[in-house]
Design an enzyme around this catalytic site. Structure first.
Site, PDB file in Angstrom:
ATOM      1  N   VAL A 165      34.702  26.022  10.904  1.00 56.44           N
ATOM      2  CA  VAL A 165      35.237  27.108  10.093  1.00 56.44           C
ATOM      3  C   VAL A 165      36.515  27.637  10.738  1.00 56.44           C
ATOM      4  O   VAL A 165      36.554  27.878  11.949  1.00 56.44           O
ATOM      5  CB  VAL A 165      34.210  28.248   9.936  1.00 56.44           C
ATOM      6  CG1 VAL A 165      34.781  29.353   9.047  1.00 56.44           C
ATOM      7  CG2 VAL A 165      32.913  27.724   9.348  1.00 56.44           C
ATOM      8  N   ASP A 172      17.922  28.559   3.470  1.00 57.67           N
ATOM      9  CA  ASP A 172      18.262  28.634   4.899  1.00 57.67           C
ATOM     10  C   ASP A 172      18.565  30.073   5.301  1.00 57.67           C
ATOM     11  O   ASP A 172      19.541  30.344   5.982  1.00 57.67           O
ATOM     12  CB  ASP A 172      19.456  27.728   5.195  1.00 57.67           C
ATOM     13  CG  ASP A 172      19.608  27.432   6.695  1.00 57.67           C
ATOM     14  OD1 ASP A 172      18.628  27.624   7.433  1.00 57.67           O
ATOM     15  OD2 ASP A 172      20.697  27.018   7.113  1.00 57.67           O
ATOM     16  N   LYS A 217      36.032  26.166   5.406  1.00 56.35           N
ATOM     17  CA  LYS A 217      35.003  25.339   6.028  1.00 56.35           C
ATOM     18  C   LYS A 217      35.386  23.882   5.799  1.00 56.35           C
ATOM     19  O   LYS A 217      35.524  23.440   4.658  1.00 56.35           O
ATOM     20  CB  LYS A 217      33.636  25.646   5.423  1.00 56.35           C
ATOM     21  CG  LYS A 217      32.515  24.791   6.005  1.00 56.35           C
ATOM     22  CD  LYS A 217      31.156  25.181   5.423  1.00 56.35           C
ATOM     23  CE  LYS A 217      30.728  26.530   5.928  1.00 56.35           C
ATOM     24  NZ  LYS A 217      29.327  26.841   5.530  1.00 56.35           N
ATOM     25  N   GLY A 254      34.542  29.354  14.107  1.00 52.21           N
ATOM     26  CA  GLY A 254      33.133  29.004  14.226  1.00 52.21           C
ATOM     27  C   GLY A 254      32.890  27.538  13.958  1.00 52.21           C
ATOM     28  O   GLY A 254      33.780  26.802  13.523  1.00 52.21           O
TER      29      GLY A 254
END
Length: 622
Positions: A26, A135, A41, A19
């Site tokens: 990631v 978020d 990450k 990702g």
């Protein structure tokens, strides 16, 4: 360039990229010390030299490292190497809630509430430690293949304090609270608002505010009233609609006071979905209303009733509802999946005083497309067959849902009576997929399967069957003990034997990453495509230590740990947590420089003096 096979910190081997976000990429990786898959990450190269972005990246790790909860993606490690900053976290295989909504269109109210409760429990755990997510959005909510809902990406989270004036970064504007849109004070009620928008999207299949650009959407959050969710979902119960409306009030003081209060109403909505029990304050005028908190006895009763309400009955679905959708990975995988079955049960309730129901939607995304659509395999718990006669054992297997296609039978010379089961490849109590092959060994006459070389086949179908048994191609199992997992898997694959699972154990004799044992003995003849499991060495067990280092100063301070080559910043009134360290004590140098931050974000040193201390911190053995 991060490519497959690259090692980070001499420990994490990159497997593939899964990702990408605004600040980081990631990757899925293998932790060769603990023998587990992790997600790493890594801050994007264009931001790694920007001090502001690096600070935000470190803040993410420090905020989330202390959070341990079943509904939060765990952070394992944080570090830097050659100017590359990374965070190591729990690898969760599954799909994002955003993808799930896109595939389903609209979720029924039970699904929406069960997911919202799990997300709320993760947020609640963070709020209890003074951390605001900031978020919350469907892209940051993952539904694992086991059905567990987890909140991830504390990308702009930071510890809430009395001097928090505005957010450094706005979250995704479609889910941002009005106070975030105007860069105002942000607290736990902002997460409640964002979760309310997520619930709105789950039940309607759309976000309440949309526009051509982020400014247009932000203005709608500030000024426009949203369309009631029942306009798009006419069958939505009034309780859930009013919960959503209360959570998304534009003025923070009209929303739920805490995420815990929201969770209580969500449970009530499961028990009495059509009861109008939610109180919404429509005006600032009038008397202050005091909401009574449920007693522990009432809470326990409500929890049990909510759990019962979350059982999906066969007559719940009508022909228009289809739980057999296929799903697609978003951030974690690009492969195609399909739902194994509709949700027919919810995770058990666990709790402490004033705890809230843990509910989960059992989402199975196993499957494949091969001309016709087939569903993922059901799993059953294996029973004990050893000591029973073959016909009796076959009856027990049929009760579990297995048939002769799932069973491979071998005969072996034994002192037991002929036809007695003397071995089974899957032990009693273990989970077994109905798509896998079960190997059982039956006592017989003559040579054992291991010593037979001239027979056409050492496997057979059910004894005394009236059908002609089909002849199967067999192969000898090679020894893979001492080989690396990759080499062992390759060798077995070449022989037509499938490695279906692995486990890890510490070993003083076998090097880390090498095979300690195999579930089928070397030299044994088995049918092609037989499943085998391997036990992989984790190396010698070493004692590791964990540390919690608190900030002794009034403001932020910098720290440096020479033994680990680590450095960073400890937030005001905060602490850092370090784990998996092989030394029992650490010497930490702490430095504090008084600073002041202006409204435009500029940091100014109040004087040229700094305070510094050096302390020795004792670790706690893991």
């Amino acid at each position: 360039m991060i490519t497959q096979g690259v090692f980070i910190a001499d420990r994490y081997e990159i497997i593939d990229r899964v990702g990408s976000g605004g600040m980081s990429d990631v990757y899925r990786a293998k932790d060769h010390i603990l023998g587990r898959e992790v997600a790493i990450k890594i801050l994007k190269q264009e931001f790694s030299e920007d001090a502001t972005f690096v600070a935000k990246f470190r803040t993410e790790a420090q905020s989330a490292a202390g959070l341990e909860h079943p509904n939060i993606v765990n952070i394992y490690d944080v570090g830097s190497e050659n100017g590359m900053y990374f965070i190591v976290m729990e690898y969760v295989e599954g799909i994002t809630l955003k993808t799930y909504i896109e595939k389903k269109g609209q979720l029924n109210f039970k699904e929406a509430i069960s997911i919202a409760i799990q997300v709320g429990r993760g947020i609640e755990a963070a709020h209890q430690k003074g951390i605001i997510h900031r978020d919350i959005k469907p892209q940051n909510i993952i539904i694992s293949t086991e059905g567990k809902v987890k909140v991830t990406d504390f990308g702009i989270a930071r510890a809430a304090s009395s001097n928090t004036i505005h957010a450094d970064v706005m979250g995704s504007v479609h889910y941002s609270s009005p106070e975030q849109a105007r860069n105002g004070f942000v607290d736990g009620k902002s997460d409640i608002y964002s979760l309310g928008i997520v619930m709105y999207e789950m039940v309607t299949g759309r976000v309440p505010f949309d526009g051509d650009n982020t400014v247009a959407v932000a203005i709608q959050h500030l000024q426009e009233e949203m369309v009631a969710p029942s306009a798009y979902a006419p069958e939505l119960p009034i309780s859930l609609e009013k919960i959503i409306l209360k959570a998304t009030m534009k003025k923070a003081d009209r929303r739920y006071a805490t995420i815990s209060d929201l969770l209580v109403d969500l449970k009530k909505a499961l028990v009495s979905p059509n009861e109008d029990f939610v109180t919404i304050v429509e005006s600032d005028l009038g008397k202050t209303q005091v909401m009574r908190k449920p007693t522990p006895e009432q809470e326990e009763s409500l929890t049990k009733r909510a759990a019962e309400a979350l059982t999906f009955e066969d007559d719940y679905d009508d022909e228009e509802e289809d739980y057999d959708d296929d799903y697609y990975e978003d951030d974690y995988d690009d492969d195609e999946y399909e739902d194994e079955s509709r949700m027919d049960r919810i995770l058990t309730i666990s709790g402490v005083v004033a705890a809230i129901a843990i509910v989960a939607i059992l989402v199975a995304i196993l499957g494949n497309v091969a001309g016709v659509f087939s569903f993922g395999a059901k799993k059953v718990t294996m029973v004990n067959l050893v000591g029973t006669q073959y016909e009796e054992a076959l009856g027990q297997l049929e009760d579990l849902g297995l048939n002769e296609k799932n069973v491979v039978v071998s005969t072996e010379a034994s002192d037991e009576a002929e036809g007695t089961i003397i071995n089974q490849s899957v032990a009693e109590g273990k989970e077994f997929s109905l798509n896998d092959t079960l190997r059982i060994t039956v006592a017989g006459k003559g040579e054992t399967a291991d010593n037979s070389s001239n027979s056409s086949s050492n496997t057979q179908t059910a004894p005394e069957t009236t059908e002609e048994p089909e002849e199967e191609e067999t192969v000898a199992v090679p020894s893979v003990i001492g080989l690396s997992q990759a080499d062992a898997t390759k060798l077995l694959d070449e022989k037509g034997i499938v490695v279906t699972s692995t486990s890890q154990e510490f070993s003083d004799d076998v090097a880390s990453g090498k095979v300690i044992s195999q579930s089928i003995s070397a030299g044994q003849e088995v049918a092609k495509n037989t499943s085998i499991t391997l036990t992989i060495s984790k190396g010698k067990k070493e004692t590791t230590y964990s540390y919690s280092i608190a900030n002794p100063y009034e403001g932020e301070c910098k720290y440096e740990i020479t033994e680990l080559g680590k450095s960073g910043t400890i937030p005001k009134n905060g602490s850092i947590n370090i784990s998996e360290v092989k030394v029992s004590s650490l010497t930490v140098k702490l430095t504090y420089t008084p600073t002041f931050t202006t409204e435009d974000g500029t940091t100014i040193n109040l004087d040229d003096k700094t305070e510094s201390t050096t302390q020795t911190v004792q670790g706690t053995a893991n």
